[in-house]
Design an enzyme around this catalytic site. Structure first.
Site, PDB file in Angstrom:
ATOM      1  N   GLY A  61       0.696  -1.504  -0.095  1.00 17.12           N
ATOM      2  CA  GLY A  61      -0.201  -0.390   0.079  1.00 17.12           C
ATOM      3  C   GLY A  61       1.035   0.731  -0.173  1.00 17.12           C
ATOM      4  O   GLY A  61       2.170   1.051   0.030  1.00 17.12           O
ATOM      5  N   VAL A 119       1.666   3.352   2.203  1.00 17.05           N
ATOM      6  CA  VAL A 119       2.289   3.429   3.079  1.00 17.05           C
ATOM      7  C   VAL A 119       3.432   2.360   3.398  1.00 17.05           C
ATOM      8  O   VAL A 119       4.477   2.948   3.409  1.00 17.05           O
ATOM      9  CB  VAL A 119       1.840   3.933   4.252  1.00 17.05           C
ATOM     10  CG1 VAL A 119       2.789   3.801   5.936  1.00 17.05           C
ATOM     11  CG2 VAL A 119       0.775   4.980   4.400  1.00 17.05           C
ATOM     12  N   ASP A 146      -2.973 -12.741   3.585  1.00 19.95           N
ATOM     13  CA  ASP A 146      -4.152 -12.279   4.145  1.00 19.95           C
ATOM     14  C   ASP A 146      -4.262 -12.038   5.704  1.00 19.95           C
ATOM     15  O   ASP A 146      -4.756 -13.248   6.477  1.00 19.95           O
ATOM     16  CB  ASP A 146      -5.106 -12.819   3.494  1.00 19.95           C
ATOM     17  CG  ASP A 146      -6.672 -12.867   3.515  1.00 19.95           C
ATOM     18  OD1 ASP A 146      -6.907 -11.841   4.137  1.00 19.95           O
ATOM     19  OD2 ASP A 146      -8.251 -13.639   2.929  1.00 19.95           O
ATOM     20  N   ALA A 178      -5.411  -2.186   5.864  1.00 18.14           N
ATOM     21  CA  ALA A 178      -6.443  -1.194   6.083  1.00 18.14           C
ATOM     22  C   ALA A 178      -7.230  -1.801   4.703  1.00 18.14           C
ATOM     23  O   ALA A 178      -7.036  -1.518   3.556  1.00 18.14           O
ATOM     24  CB  ALA A 178      -6.539  -0.311   6.623  1.00 18.14           C
ATOM     25  N   TYR A 179      -8.394  -1.512   5.087  1.00 17.84           N
ATOM     26  CA  TYR A 179      -9.660  -1.342   4.608  1.00 17.84           C
ATOM     27  C   TYR A 179     -10.203  -0.378   4.327  1.00 17.84           C
ATOM     28  O   TYR A 179     -10.508   0.816   4.805  1.00 17.84           O
ATOM     29  CB  TYR A 179     -10.768  -2.256   4.350  1.00 17.84           C
ATOM     30  CG  TYR A 179     -12.305  -2.110   3.828  1.00 17.84           C
ATOM     31  CD1 TYR A 179     -12.635  -3.002   3.284  1.00 17.84           C
ATOM     32  CD2 TYR A 179     -13.131  -0.766   2.797  1.00 17.84           C
ATOM     33  CE1 TYR A 179     -13.451  -3.083   1.934  1.00 17.84           C
ATOM     34  CE2 TYR A 179     -14.071  -0.437   2.268  1.00 17.84           C
ATOM     35  CZ  TYR A 179     -14.110  -2.308   1.557  1.00 17.84           C
ATOM     36  OH  TYR A 179     -14.873  -1.874   0.439  1.00 17.84           O
ATOM     37  N   THR A 180      -8.980   0.723   2.937  1.00 18.03           N
ATOM     38  CA  THR A 180      -9.095   2.486   3.024  1.00 18.03           C
ATOM     39  C   THR A 180     -10.758   2.373   2.248  1.00 18.03           C
ATOM     40  O   THR A 180     -10.305   3.944   2.556  1.00 18.03           O
ATOM     41  CB  THR A 180      -7.638   3.177   2.715  1.00 18.03           C
ATOM     42  OG1 THR A 180      -7.373   2.370   1.761  1.00 18.03           O
ATOM     43  CG2 THR A 180      -6.867   2.253   3.701  1.00 18.03           C
ATOM     44  N   THR A 218      -6.426   6.505  11.901  1.00 17.01           N
ATOM     45  CA  THR A 218      -6.931   7.538  10.685  1.00 17.01           C
ATOM     46  C   THR A 218      -7.743   8.929  11.726  1.00 17.01           C
ATOM     47  O   THR A 218      -8.278   8.537  13.169  1.00 17.01           O
ATOM     48  CB  THR A 218      -7.815   7.141   9.855  1.00 17.01           C
ATOM     49  OG1 THR A 218      -8.415   7.933   9.343  1.00 17.01           O
ATOM     50  CG2 THR A 218      -9.111   5.933  10.608  1.00 17.01           C
ATOM     51  N   TYR A 256     -15.565   3.300   7.528  1.00 15.57           N
ATOM     52  CA  TYR A 256     -14.732   2.880   8.005  1.00 15.57           C
ATOM     53  C   TYR A 256     -13.453   3.892   9.120  1.00 15.57           C
ATOM     54  O   TYR A 256     -12.833   2.880   9.653  1.00 15.57           O
ATOM     55  CB  TYR A 256     -13.951   4.460   6.460  1.00 15.57           C
ATOM     56  CG  TYR A 256     -12.725   3.918   6.756  1.00 15.57           C
ATOM     57  CD1 TYR A 256     -12.249   3.662   6.738  1.00 15.57           C
ATOM     58  CD2 TYR A 256     -11.759   5.393   7.082  1.00 15.57           C
ATOM     59  CE1 TYR A 256      -9.980   3.445   6.569  1.00 15.57           C
ATOM     60  CE2 TYR A 256     -10.687   5.882   7.046  1.00 15.57           C
ATOM     61  CZ  TYR A 256      -9.722   4.957   6.797  1.00 15.57           C
ATOM     62  OH  TYR A 256      -7.839   5.159   6.966  1.00 15.57           O
ATOM     63  N   LYS A 308     -11.823   0.894  12.038  1.00 14.54           N
ATOM     64  CA  LYS A 308     -10.238   1.493  12.246  1.00 14.54           C
ATOM     65  C   LYS A 308     -10.209   1.379  14.360  1.00 14.54           C
ATOM     66  O   LYS A 308      -9.896   1.754  14.623  1.00 14.54           O
ATOM     67  CB  LYS A 308     -10.265   2.986  11.966  1.00 14.54           C
ATOM     68  CG  LYS A 308      -9.917   2.310  10.350  1.00 14.54           C
ATOM     69  CD  LYS A 308      -9.199   1.436  10.076  1.00 14.54           C
ATOM     70  CE  LYS A 308      -7.515   2.232  10.453  1.00 14.54           C
ATOM     71  NZ  LYS A 308      -6.125   1.084   9.681  1.00 14.54           N
TER      72      LYS A 308
END
Ligand SMILES: NC(=O)c1ccc[n+]([C@@H]2O[C@H](COP(=O)([O-])OP(=O)(O)OC[C@H]3O[C@@H](n4cnc5c(N)ncnc54)[C@H](OP(=O)(O)O)[C@@H]3O)[C@@H](O)[C@H]2O)c1
Length: 305
Positions: A13, A15, A39, A71-73, A112, A136, A140
């Site tokens: 990703g 980052v 995963d 993450a799921y972003t 986040t 989201y 998080k």
């Protein structure tokens, strides 16, 4: 003192890629698997990966740290896929934290500004009341809690408005729209701190050095962004200027004129006070970071048509 060994789930990703590039340039042992290789929603795979990493680091007499950037972003998509968002942002970090606890590895978990309601009038401190307004943000926040309650030696690092050479982000979108349109409108009533992924990665590694030597800060939730704040509109103008384009091609508009499926925080500036009190180096200003990013990775940000 021995060197670090770093496991970076989500290593492909924005980052994660910066972290692994910096670590490779420092000749640090790094394993930065993408989701196809590791995963996070597969607890057995997570445990096996953490155990194997702990063993490799131990054999090499290195100090191991795990930095979770997976993450799921997708903020809008999460609204219609809350189960998947929860699997990746809550169940995944829970498995990772449990495996870290059992192998006694310190864990840095990235989170986040969306954990806050976004209606403040001063920068959010890590101790301020949370109140996410989106799936989201809620997942998080839940992810933060499961990590902190796992019993692992864990730290949460919240960041915001991230852009980098890898993956899609606002800087690349502005460069693309500049090539496609004469003028564009950008919201001027949402305020935050644009953060260059490479600066964030350096910050995470400074913290990783501390936690790996057992001198991590007492405060377990920290904020790390480039310093200063701005609106998306002013950020867009700065991007145009940095790309040698006319910033007057960017016009201000309100959030009401540019509706998104999911509400965006009006104000989500994160205070760096706790970061500094922990003895960590504040990140440079967002303006200097933007300039540095375009010098370091200009080709990646420019639109190729
Ligand atoms: N981007 C921002 O503006 C922003 C702002 C505040 C905080 N953050 C936080 O910063 C962290 C890093 O974000 P980013 O910008 O680097 O996001 P990103 O570019 O979307 O990277 C997230 C990575 O997570 C991986 N991932 C997704 N599902 C996974 C799974 N089941 N198992 C393992 N990996 C999985 C993805 O891999 P695949 O693509 O291979 O699926 C992706 O490479 C996240 O915690 C995010 O919440 C980001």
């Amino acid at each position: 003192m021995t060197g670090l060994a770093v496991l970076v789930p989500g290593g492909q990703g924005q980052v994660g890629s910066e972290l692994s590039a910096i670590l490779r340039s420092r000749e640090t042992l790094v394993h930065a698997p993408g989701s196809a290789e590791l995963d996070l929603t597969d607890p057995e795979a997570v445990r096996d990966a953490v155990d194997a990493f702990a063993e490799v680091a131990g054999d090499a007499e290195l100090r191991p740290v795990v930095i979770n950037t997976a993450a799921y972003t997708a903020v809008d998509a999460a609204e219609s896929d809350p189960e998947r968002a929860r699997e990746i942002n809550v169940a995944g970090p829970a498995s990772l934290a449990e495996a870290c606890r059992d192998s006694d590895l310190p864990l840095l978990h990235v989170s986040t500004d969306y954990v806050f309601p976004g209606d403040a009038d001063r920068p959010y401190e890590p101790t301020d009341e949370t109140g996410p307004r989106t799936v989201y943000g809620r997942t998080k926040l839940e992810g933060e809690r499961v990590v902190l309650e796992s019993g692992a030696r864990a730290w949460i690092v919240r960041t915001a408005w991230v852009y980098g050479a890898h993956g899609g982000n606002f800087v690349k979108t502005m460069a693309r729209l500049a090539a496609q349109r004469d003028a564009l409108s950008v919201v001027d009533d949402q305020i935050g701190s644009p953060t260059w992924a490479a600066d964030l990665a350096r910050g995470l590694l400074e913290l990783a050095e501390l936690v790996a030597t057992g001198t991590g800060p007492q405060q377990q939730v920290l904020h790390c962004t480039n310093s200063g704040s701005t609106s998306w509109f002013d950020f867009a103008r700065a991007i145009f200027t940095a790309l040698d384009l006319d910033p007057n091609r960017v016009n201000p508009c309100s959030s009401a004129e540019y509706p998104t499926r999911t509400p965006r925080p009006a104000y989500s500036v994160l205070s760096g006070n706790a970061w500094q009190h922990a003895g960590l180096t504040p990140l440079q200003s967002w303006q200097d970071a933007l300039e540095a990013a375009l010098v370091a990775d200009g080709e990646a940000f420019r639109h190729r048509g």
